[in-house]
Design a protein around this motif. Structure first.
Motif, PDB file in Angstrom:
ATOM      1  N   ALA A 185       0.816  -1.215   0.000  1.00  0.00           N
ATOM      2  CA  ALA A 185       0.000   0.000   0.000  1.00  0.00           C
ATOM      3  C   ALA A 185       0.848   1.263   0.000  1.00  0.00           C
ATOM      4  O   ALA A 185       0.527   2.246  -0.687  1.00  0.00           O
ATOM      5  CB  ALA A 185      -0.929  -0.003   1.214  1.00  0.00           C
ATOM      6  N   ALA A 186       1.965   1.266   0.731  1.00  0.00           N
ATOM      7  CA  ALA A 186       2.785   2.475   0.840  1.00  0.00           C
ATOM      8  C   ALA A 186       3.740   2.633  -0.335  1.00  0.00           C
ATOM      9  O   ALA A 186       3.959   3.752  -0.812  1.00  0.00           O
ATOM     10  CB  ALA A 186       3.573   2.443   2.153  1.00  0.00           C
ATOM     11  N   LYS A 187       4.319   1.525  -0.828  1.00  0.00           N
ATOM     12  CA  LYS A 187       5.308   1.597  -1.909  1.00  0.00           C
ATOM     13  C   LYS A 187       5.062   0.486  -2.928  1.00  0.00           C
ATOM     14  O   LYS A 187       5.848  -0.465  -3.050  1.00  0.00           O
ATOM     15  CB  LYS A 187       6.724   1.504  -1.349  1.00  0.00           C
ATOM     16  CG  LYS A 187       7.100   2.693  -0.469  1.00  0.00           C
ATOM     17  CD  LYS A 187       8.582   2.764  -0.221  1.00  0.00           C
ATOM     18  CE  LYS A 187       8.938   4.056   0.520  1.00  0.00           C
ATOM     19  NZ  LYS A 187      10.389   4.177   0.745  1.00  0.00           N
ATOM     20  N   PRO A 188       3.988   0.609  -3.687  1.00  0.00           N
ATOM     21  CA  PRO A 188       3.678  -0.447  -4.656  1.00  0.00           C
ATOM     22  C   PRO A 188       4.725  -0.596  -5.750  1.00  0.00           C
ATOM     23  O   PRO A 188       4.846  -1.658  -6.360  1.00  0.00           O
ATOM     24  CB  PRO A 188       2.326  -0.003  -5.235  1.00  0.00           C
ATOM     25  CG  PRO A 188       2.259   1.473  -4.991  1.00  0.00           C
ATOM     26  CD  PRO A 188       2.985   1.693  -3.707  1.00  0.00           C
ATOM     27  N   HIS A 189       5.503   0.473  -6.020  1.00  0.00           N
ATOM     28  CA  HIS A 189       6.539   0.402  -7.052  1.00  0.00           C
ATOM     29  C   HIS A 189       7.771  -0.358  -6.572  1.00  0.00           C
ATOM     30  O   HIS A 189       8.609  -0.750  -7.391  1.00  0.00           O
ATOM     31  CB  HIS A 189       6.955   1.813  -7.473  1.00  0.00           C
ATOM     32  CG  HIS A 189       7.506   2.640  -6.353  1.00  0.00           C
ATOM     33  ND1 HIS A 189       6.726   3.085  -5.298  1.00  0.00           N
ATOM     34  CD2 HIS A 189       8.773   3.092  -6.113  1.00  0.00           C
ATOM     35  CE1 HIS A 189       7.489   3.774  -4.472  1.00  0.00           C
ATOM     36  NE2 HIS A 189       8.711   3.798  -4.931  1.00  0.00           N
ATOM     37  N   VAL A 190       7.895  -0.591  -5.266  1.00  0.00           N
ATOM     38  CA  VAL A 190       9.039  -1.313  -4.711  1.00  0.00           C
ATOM     39  C   VAL A 190       8.668  -2.758  -4.377  1.00  0.00           C
ATOM     40  O   VAL A 190       9.406  -3.694  -4.700  1.00  0.00           O
ATOM     41  CB  VAL A 190       9.579  -0.600  -3.451  1.00  0.00           C
ATOM     42  CG1 VAL A 190      10.701  -1.413  -2.804  1.00  0.00           C
ATOM     43  CG2 VAL A 190      10.079   0.798  -3.801  1.00  0.00           C
ATOM     44  N   TYR A 191       7.506  -2.935  -3.748  1.00  0.00           N
ATOM     45  CA  TYR A 191       7.087  -4.259  -3.287  1.00  0.00           C
ATOM     46  C   TYR A 191       5.812  -4.671  -4.020  1.00  0.00           C
ATOM     47  O   TYR A 191       4.694  -4.322  -3.607  1.00  0.00           O
ATOM     48  CB  TYR A 191       6.823  -4.238  -1.779  1.00  0.00           C
ATOM     49  CG  TYR A 191       7.922  -3.610  -0.943  1.00  0.00           C
ATOM     50  CD1 TYR A 191       9.075  -4.318  -0.616  1.00  0.00           C
ATOM     51  CD2 TYR A 191       7.812  -2.295  -0.477  1.00  0.00           C
ATOM     52  CE1 TYR A 191      10.079  -3.749   0.148  1.00  0.00           C
ATOM     53  CE2 TYR A 191       8.813  -1.711   0.291  1.00  0.00           C
ATOM     54  CZ  TYR A 191       9.940  -2.443   0.597  1.00  0.00           C
ATOM     55  OH  TYR A 191      10.928  -1.871   1.353  1.00  0.00           O
ATOM     56  N   ASP A 192       5.993  -5.400  -5.122  1.00  0.00           N
ATOM     57  CA  ASP A 192       4.824  -5.759  -5.923  1.00  0.00           C
ATOM     58  C   ASP A 192       4.915  -7.153  -6.535  1.00  0.00           C
ATOM     59  O   ASP A 192       4.066  -7.536  -7.330  1.00  0.00           O
ATOM     60  CB  ASP A 192       4.617  -4.738  -7.056  1.00  0.00           C
ATOM     61  CG  ASP A 192       5.790  -4.707  -8.030  1.00  0.00           C
ATOM     62  OD1 ASP A 192       6.829  -5.345  -7.742  1.00  0.00           O
ATOM     63  OD2 ASP A 192       5.670  -4.037  -9.070  1.00  0.00           O
TER      64      ASP A 192
END
Length: 425
Positions: free
Chosen positions: A367-374
Motif C-alpha cells: 500500500a505504501a510503496k507499490p513500485h518497490v514491493y509488488d
C-alpha cells in the motif's frame, strides 16, 4: 606512486532506493548475495582476476558496513603498498567540499587520486552488478580500436531497450549515437555502466563538463559530450551473465539463479573465483529431521527443519519443524520451530518466532510503496523481531522489534507494513 597502465574506479555510493528496507542501514553494494558474499565482491573479484591491482572505491550512502567489509583489501589480494584498494569518500578540499552529485562528478572530485598513478586508462565500474568479466579483454579491445572511450554493452529485447541507455553503432561497433530510454529504439545494445576511458581524454571532459553540469553523469553528459566532439567511442559486446539487482524481484531472482541444477551463474569455477571477507565459521549442521533440497547453505548454519529452493546465509539457525522455501535468509537469523517462510527476503540478525507464517494470502501490492514491493515477496529488515504465532501476507515490509499488539487478530494482511525504527526507508 609507480605509474599504472590502468586503474579502476568503483562507484559504490548508491542508496539503492528500489531495494526498500534492505538498504535502510547499508549501501546497496554491501547487501548480502548468494549466502556468504556481498554484491561488491563481484566487481572487486573481477578486478584482481583481470590483473587490475589498483582500485578506488567511491562511497557515500551509509558506508560503514561497506568500509568494514573492504578493509585493506586482503581477501582480494589488494593490500598493496603501491596500488591496492583505497576508500574514497566525499571530502573537504581547501574551503570547498561537497557530496558526490553524479557518477562523473564523483570521478571529477578524485582527479588527484587518479593523477597520482598517471594511468593510461581508467576503468569505471558500478558496485551493484552480479557478473564475471575479464576487464583485460575489454582493455585489449579498447587499445586495438584506438578508442577514446569503450562502453560495455549487452543485447536486450527491444521492449527492454525502451527502459535503458542504448548505443547505436556502425559495422565496426563504433558508437555514433547514444539514446537514453528511447521510445523507438534503433538497436538493442544496452550500456552496462562499465567504461574504459583513455585517461587524458576523460580528464579533459570531466573538467569541461564540471562547469556546465554540477551533477555531471557519464550517461547523461560525458558520453554525449564526447560524441558531439567526434571522439572515438566503441561498444564492447559482453555476452555472458550480468544482472543489475536493483529491485526486490531482480535481487530475489538473481539469488534463485544460483540454485538451478545447471546454474546460469556459477560460483564454483576455480579459474575465476569470487573472493569475500568471511569470518571463520563452524561447519554446517543438519539435524535428524532436517530436509534440504536445491539450496545453498553457508558456513555455520544449523538446520533442524526443512529448506527448499532457498539461499541461507552464515550462522542461521532453522529450528525443528520450520519450513523455508523460495526465500533468502541472510546471516545470523533464527527461524523458530514450526515457522513457515515462503518467498521472503530476511536481512541479517532477525528473529522469527515459533509458528510464524510468512508469505500467505493474496498477491496484493504494498500500500505504501507499490513500485518497490509488488512481486509477492515479503521483506524483513535487518535486526527485526517477529513474535510467535502470527501470520504475515505477501508484499509486506517489517522492520524493527515488533510485538503481538502490532498484529490485529494475529495477522498482517498482504501489502501492509510494520515499521518500528526507521526515519525513511
Amino acid at each position: 606512486m609507480r605509474k599504472k597502465e590502468m586503474i579502476a574506479m568503483l562507484l559504490a555510493g548508491g542508496q539503492g532506493s528500489r531495494l526498500g528496507v534492505l538498504t535502510a542501514s547499508k549501501a546497496k553494494p554491501a547487501l548480502a548475495f548468494g549466502g556468504k558474499y556481498k554484491i561488491i565482491d563481484f566487481p572487486m573479484s573481477n578486478c584482481i582476476n583481470s590483473g587490475v591491482d589498483t582500485v578506488g572505491v567511491l562511497t557515500q550512502y551509509l558506508p560503514l558496513e561497506l568500509n568494514r567489509h573492504i578493509g585493506i583489501g586482503i581477501p582480494w589480494d589488494l593490500d598493496r603498498r603501491n596500488g591496492g584498494v583505497t576508500i574514497l569518500a566525499p571530502h573537504v578540499k581547501g574551503d570547498e567540499g561537497e557530496w558526490y552529485s553524479g557518477t562523473a562528478n564523483a570521478i571529477f572530485q578524485n582527479i588527484d587520486f587518479i593523477d597520482n598513478y598517471n594511468p593510461d586508462y581508467v576503468l569505471i565500474l558500478g558496485g551493484d552488478h552480479i557478473y564475471k568479466m575479464d576487464y583485460s579483454k575489454m582493455l585489449n579491445f579498447h587499445k586495438q580500436s584506438g578508442a577514446d572511450a569503450t562502453i560495455a554493452v549487452q543485447e536486450v529485447s527491444m521492449d527492454e531497450a525502451t527502459r535503458l541507455g542504448i548505443m547505436n553503432v556502425d559495422e565496426q561497433d563504433k558508437v555514433y549515437e547514444f539514446e537514453e530510454k528511447p521510445a523507438q529504439p534503433k538497436s538493442n545494445l544496452a550500456s552496462m555502466g562499465i567504461y574504459i576511458f583513455s585517461w587524458q581524454e576523460l580528464r579533459k571532459s570531466l573538467v569541461a563538463d564540471r562547469d556546465i553540469h554540477p551533477d555531471s553523469d557519464f550517461g547523461k553528459h560525458i558520453i554525449p559530450m564526447m560524441l558531439n566532439e567526434n571522439k572515438k567511442l566503441f561498444a564492447y559486446r559482453f555476452n555472458d551473465y550480468w544482472k543489475d539487482v536493483g529491485t526486490i524481484e531482480s535481487y530475489w531472482m538473481a539469488n534463485m539463479d544460483l540454485i538451478q541444477t545447471v546454474p546460469d551463474f556459477n560460483l564454483y569455477e576455480d579459474f575465476w573465483k569470487i573472493y569475500t571477507d568471511s569470518d571463520h565459521q563452524p561447519p554446517i549442521y543438519t539435524g535428524l529431521e532436517s530436509d534440504v533440497n536445491t539450496s545453498l547453505l553457508s558456513e555455520g548454519c544449523e538446520v533442524s527443519g526443512k529448506v527448499y529452493n532457498s539461499i541461507i546465509g552464515p550462522g542461521v539457525i532453522i529450528e525443528e519443524g520450520a519450513v523455508v522455501q523460495a526465500s533468502i535468509i541472510m546471516g545470523r537469523c533464527v527461524i523458530g520451530a514450526g515457522a513457515f517462510i515462503d518467498r521472503c527476503i530476511i536481512d541479517d540478525s532477525c528473529t522469527i518466532g515459533e509458528n510464524v507464517k510468512i508469505g500467505t494470502g493474496e498477491n496484493v501490492p504494498n500500500a505504501a510503496k507499490p513500485h518497490v514491493y509488488d512481486s509477492g515477496i515479503t521483506v524483513i529488515g535487518e535486526s527485526t523481531t517477529i513474535p510467535p504465532n502470527v501470520t504475515i501476507g505477501k508484499n509486506c515490509v517489517l522492520y524493527g522489534v515488533t510485538t503481538p499488539e502490532d498484529y490485529a487478530n494475529g495477522e498482517l494482511a498482504s501489502g501492509q507494513d510494520i515499521i518500528r525504527r526507521m526515519e525513511d526507508e
